[in-house]
Scaffold this active site. Structure first.
Site, PDB file in Angstrom:
ATOM      1  N   ASP A   1      51.195  68.642  43.656  1.00  0.00           N
ATOM      2  CA  ASP A   1      50.789  69.835  44.400  1.00  0.00           C
ATOM      3  C   ASP A   1      51.481  69.822  45.767  1.00  0.00           C
ATOM      4  O   ASP A   1      52.027  68.810  46.185  1.00  0.00           O
ATOM      5  CB  ASP A   1      49.264  69.914  44.551  1.00  0.00           C
ATOM      6  CG  ASP A   1      48.693  68.770  45.391  1.00  0.00           C
ATOM      7  OD1 ASP A   1      49.139  67.628  45.195  1.00  0.00           O
ATOM      8  OD2 ASP A   1      47.811  69.011  46.237  1.00  0.00           O
TER       9      ASP A   1
ATOM     10  N   HIS B   1      53.478  66.156  35.918  1.00  0.00           N
ATOM     11  CA  HIS B   1      52.689  67.227  36.543  1.00  0.00           C
ATOM     12  C   HIS B   1      53.219  67.400  37.974  1.00  0.00           C
ATOM     13  O   HIS B   1      52.709  66.822  38.927  1.00  0.00           O
ATOM     14  CB  HIS B   1      51.205  66.848  36.553  1.00  0.00           C
ATOM     15  CG  HIS B   1      50.292  67.968  36.976  1.00  0.00           C
ATOM     16  ND1 HIS B   1      49.905  68.970  36.117  1.00  0.00           N
ATOM     17  CD2 HIS B   1      49.698  68.244  38.157  1.00  0.00           C
ATOM     18  CE1 HIS B   1      49.102  69.807  36.744  1.00  0.00           C
ATOM     19  NE2 HIS B   1      48.957  69.388  38.002  1.00  0.00           N
TER      20      HIS B   1
HETATM   21  O1  9MR Z   1      47.399  70.635  39.718  1.00  0.00           O
HETATM   22  C1  9MR Z   1      46.326  69.941  40.336  1.00  0.00           C
HETATM   23  C2  9MR Z   1      46.743  68.531  40.649  1.00  0.00           C
HETATM   24  O2  9MR Z   1      47.813  68.536  41.571  1.00  0.00           O
HETATM   25  C3  9MR Z   1      45.548  67.721  41.121  1.00  0.00           C
HETATM   26  O3  9MR Z   1      45.872  66.364  41.268  1.00  0.00           O
HETATM   27  C4  9MR Z   1      44.412  67.849  40.139  1.00  0.00           C
HETATM   28  C5  9MR Z   1      43.163  67.082  40.561  1.00  0.00           C
HETATM   29  O4  9MR Z   1      42.732  67.417  41.804  1.00  0.00           O
HETATM   30  O5  9MR Z   1      44.080  69.191  39.958  1.00  0.00           O
HETATM   31  C6  9MR Z   1      45.149  69.956  39.432  1.00  0.00           C
HETATM   32  O6  9MR Z   1      44.752  71.272  39.309  1.00  0.00           O
HETATM   33  C7  9MR Z   1      43.969  71.554  38.177  1.00  0.00           C
HETATM   34  C8  9MR Z   1      42.565  71.918  38.591  1.00  0.00           C
HETATM   35  O7  9MR Z   1      41.923  70.819  39.206  1.00  0.00           O
HETATM   36  C9  9MR Z   1      41.771  72.364  37.392  1.00  0.00           C
HETATM   37  N1  9MR Z   1      42.443  73.464  36.727  1.00  0.00           N
HETATM   38  C10 9MR Z   1      43.784  73.115  36.269  1.00  0.00           C
HETATM   39  C11 9MR Z   1      44.650  72.676  37.405  1.00  0.00           C
HETATM   40  C12 9MR Z   1      46.018  72.208  36.864  1.00  0.00           C
HETATM   41  O8  9MR Z   1      46.953  73.202  36.906  1.00  0.00           O
HETATM   42  O1  9MR Z   2      44.984  59.756  43.681  1.00  0.00           O
HETATM   43  C1  9MR Z   2      43.750  60.452  43.628  1.00  0.00           C
HETATM   44  C2  9MR Z   2      42.815  59.710  42.714  1.00  0.00           C
HETATM   45  O2  9MR Z   2      42.511  58.449  43.256  1.00  0.00           O
HETATM   46  C3  9MR Z   2      41.573  60.524  42.490  1.00  0.00           C
HETATM   47  O3  9MR Z   2      40.785  59.891  41.510  1.00  0.00           O
HETATM   48  C4  9MR Z   2      41.941  61.938  42.047  1.00  0.00           C
HETATM   49  C5  9MR Z   2      40.742  62.830  41.806  1.00  0.00           C
HETATM   50  O4  9MR Z   2      40.079  63.082  42.985  1.00  0.00           O
HETATM   51  O5  9MR Z   2      42.754  62.541  43.004  1.00  0.00           O
HETATM   52  C6  9MR Z   2      43.967  61.877  43.190  1.00  0.00           C
HETATM   53  O6  9MR Z   2      44.692  62.501  44.185  1.00  0.00           O
HETATM   54  C7  9MR Z   2      45.238  63.779  43.905  1.00  0.00           C
HETATM   55  C8  9MR Z   2      44.799  64.671  45.041  1.00  0.00           C
HETATM   56  O7  9MR Z   2      43.428  64.871  45.015  1.00  0.00           O
HETATM   57  C9  9MR Z   2      45.544  65.983  45.055  1.00  0.00           C
HETATM   58  N1  9MR Z   2      46.957  65.808  44.983  1.00  0.00           N
HETATM   59  C10 9MR Z   2      47.371  65.038  43.829  1.00  0.00           C
HETATM   60  C11 9MR Z   2      46.749  63.662  43.859  1.00  0.00           C
HETATM   61  C12 9MR Z   2      47.239  62.801  42.714  1.00  0.00           C
HETATM   62  O8  9MR Z   2      46.737  63.205  41.486  1.00  0.00           O
END
Ligand code: 9MR
Ligand code: 9MR
Ligand code: ZN
Length: 531
Positions: free
Chosen positions: A160, A472
């Protein structure tokens, strides 16, 4: 003569390669008694060996037989050949095997830059985007109305495009630890970034890109905003096409403490090259440290309305790290007293596994390895004992795993990053004891991530055998190039050892993130050859 060199998925080894004098092992999911190493150039057998041992690897539910070819030290390109099983992917032996991976993963950091156009070449493809997120960011959620205050720059966090101070913390912290431990070598490594040839070594210039953004995250009163983000995660489009407004999220004490540690640490690293940046960083660090003194409570960010990454975490470890770096940079005895009190209160622990939610190890290692005088020698001994016990535990964990994974059977979100991050503790223990077992366990981590794993594949885009193709990552998913953006470690399998899916939607196992890359940067930096 060879009939075919078809790769058997059962032979799993480091597909980047091995240093000449290091241990070399493959994990084979099958039974055999003899194996050979053949030279790729002419198919000549250069080594023959016997199967070492067969073990049960519980987390993948396999019988693993080990092929050990440590005795082969001649540089070259090779494959393993095992009768009735087949060939391994090609791999190299050489003193420079980790140089290009290091370069590529650092290029990954550069390509993560926000607020500027970036462009890089890899395997004949060009990966580029225009200047993005040039309107960062608005104050609506922190009481400033719909007013813009500059927060451009920094790295995107992951797949992201948002930017989070707490995750910057462990990222910059681990990268600065690499600078302290391997700086004499890193100083001369050229990364071909816009700053190359300037007054800073390229490695520090890349970190400065993040630091310059972080300095903008400090509020007037010394508190530090927790993140910059859109309201929700955006679509898979190139970053410059994302026009949704981005906002500051409220301050947190964890972000503020991490800011202190990063700016104080960077001040120390950059001082020999750029005194004015050093001064600016140290002043900023002191200001936020003073803010924290006025706010002893653990204050979490109010992120209501900004439903993106959380990175909410308890702050005692962050405060310990902050004061450790501030003390190491200034030598102020009052800070040492404060640091030692925190170390005692937190049990002088060295954790066997750490990440963004627990940065205590970074402070502990700074304290232990500091050459400054005045430290409590009884406490120092306690920290040293704990460090060695933790390093021993990691070594034993790797030894008892069929793929020598230094994290054993722990699988969770981002565990590949943690596998690499084990190198930080291991190397600290190596500096104290000079035991080669610790360096070898660091190499076990690299072996695992580059192919000695259940999948027999590299976990890093653009490097090694069958690397991830569908991470991703919004840039990779949003551009027209078939290959993914290079130089990124994916998060890794979980909840079990066999749950990695190389598909874009699987953000739980196949995302990329700055904190995971930084850990791999540390592990590789230990083994790059001197330019
Ligand atoms: O794309 C998002 C990713 O970068 C994050 O790590 C993840 C967890 O926070 O969430 C992803 O977004 C998802 C969202 O949480 C739920 N709907 C689908 C999204 C993926 O496109
Ligand atoms: O690295 C993070 C992991 O430890 C957590 O379990 C997870 C869900 O909260 O989120 C990960 O971090 C994501 C962040 O929330 C949004 N950007 C992408 C990160 C990697 O997935
Ligand atoms: Zn951006």
């Amino acid at each position: 003569m060879l009939q075919s060199t078809e790769v058997s998925p059962l032979i799993r080894l480091n597909t980047i390669g091995y240093l000449p004098d290091s241990p070399k092992q493959a994990s084979v999911a099958g039974k055999f008694s003899r194996f050979a190493v053949v030279r790729v150039r002419d198919g000549k057998k250069v080594y023959e060996g016997e199967a070492a041992e067969t073990v049960t690897n519980a987390d993948t539910d396999e019988q693993i037989t080990i092929a050990d070819f440590s005795a082969l030290k001649t540089p070259g390109e090779y494959r393993l050949e095992i009768p009735d099983i087949g060939f391994s992917p090609p791999f190299r032996i050489g003193t420079d095997v980790y140089d290009f991976p290091f370069y590529t993963i650092m290029k990954g950091m550069y390509l993560w830059r926000c607020g500027t156009a970036v462009s890089g070449k890899h395997n004949g493809d060009t990966f580029a985007h225009e200047a993005c997120h040039t309107e960062d960011a608005y104050l609506d959620y922190v009481g400033g109305g719909h007013v813009r205050r500059d927060a451009t720059g920094g790295w995107h966090d992951a797949g992201d495009y948002n930017k989070y101070v707490v995750n910057a913390g462990v990222t910059v912290g681990v990268m600065l630890r690499a600078w302290e431990d391997f700086g004499t070598r890193l100083r001369r490594v050229r990364l071909d970034i816009p700053e190359s040839g300037g007054k800073l070594p390229d490695y520090l210039a890349e970190i400065k890109w993040e630091i310059d953004w972080l300095l903008k995250m400090q509020a007037e009163d010394g508190s530090v905003y927790h993140k910059i983000s859109t309201r929700q995660f955006g679509p898979f489009i190139p970053p410059e096409q994302e026009k949704e407004p981005r906002f500051y999220a409220g301050w947190s004490t964890a972000a503020t403490a991490d800011f202190v540690a990063m700016t104080a640490g960077f001040a120390r690293a950059v001082r020999p090259y750029d005194a004015s940046t050093a001064k600016r960083c140290l002043q900023a660090a002191r200001k936020s440290w003073e803010f924290l003194q006025r706010h002893p409570e653990d204050h979490k960010s109010d992120t209501r309305g900004l439903i993106t990454g959380g990175y909410q975490t308890d702050d005692p470890d962050d405060r310990l790290w902050a004061v450790a770096e501030l003390w190491e940079t200034t030598g102020d005895p009052a800070l040492l007293k404060d640091l030692e009190e925190r170390i005692r209160a937190q049990g002088a622990r060295i954790d066997h596994d750490f990440d963004w939610a627990n940065v205590r190890n970074l402070g502990m290692i700074t304290y232990l390895l500091s050459r400054r005088g005045g430290k409590d020698s009884a406490l120092m001994n306690q920290v040293k004992t704990n460090l060695i016990a933790t390093a021993e535990r990691i070594v034993q964990t790797a030894r008892s795993h069929g793929y020598a994974r230094p994290l054993g059977d722990a699988y969770y979100w981002g565990c590949n990053g943690s596998v690499a991050r084990q190198a930080v503790v291991l190397h600290a223990a190596y500096r104290v004891t000079k035991k080669p077992e610790y360096l070898n366990a660091m190499l076990d981590a690299l072996n695992h991530l580059f192919g000695r794993n259940f999948y027999g594949r590299s976990f890093v885009t653009g490097l090694g055998y069958q690397p991830p193709m569908r991470p991703h990552d919004r840039r990779s998913g949003g551009d027209k190039v078939d290959a993914p953006w290079p130089g990124y470690l994916v998060g890794g399998s979980h909840p079990g050892a066999r749950n990695w899916h190389d598909v874009q939607d699987d953000y739980r196992t196949n995302e990329i993130a700055i904190n995971w890359n930084a850990a791999l940067i540390y592990a590789l930096a230990a083994f790059v050859s001197s330019p």
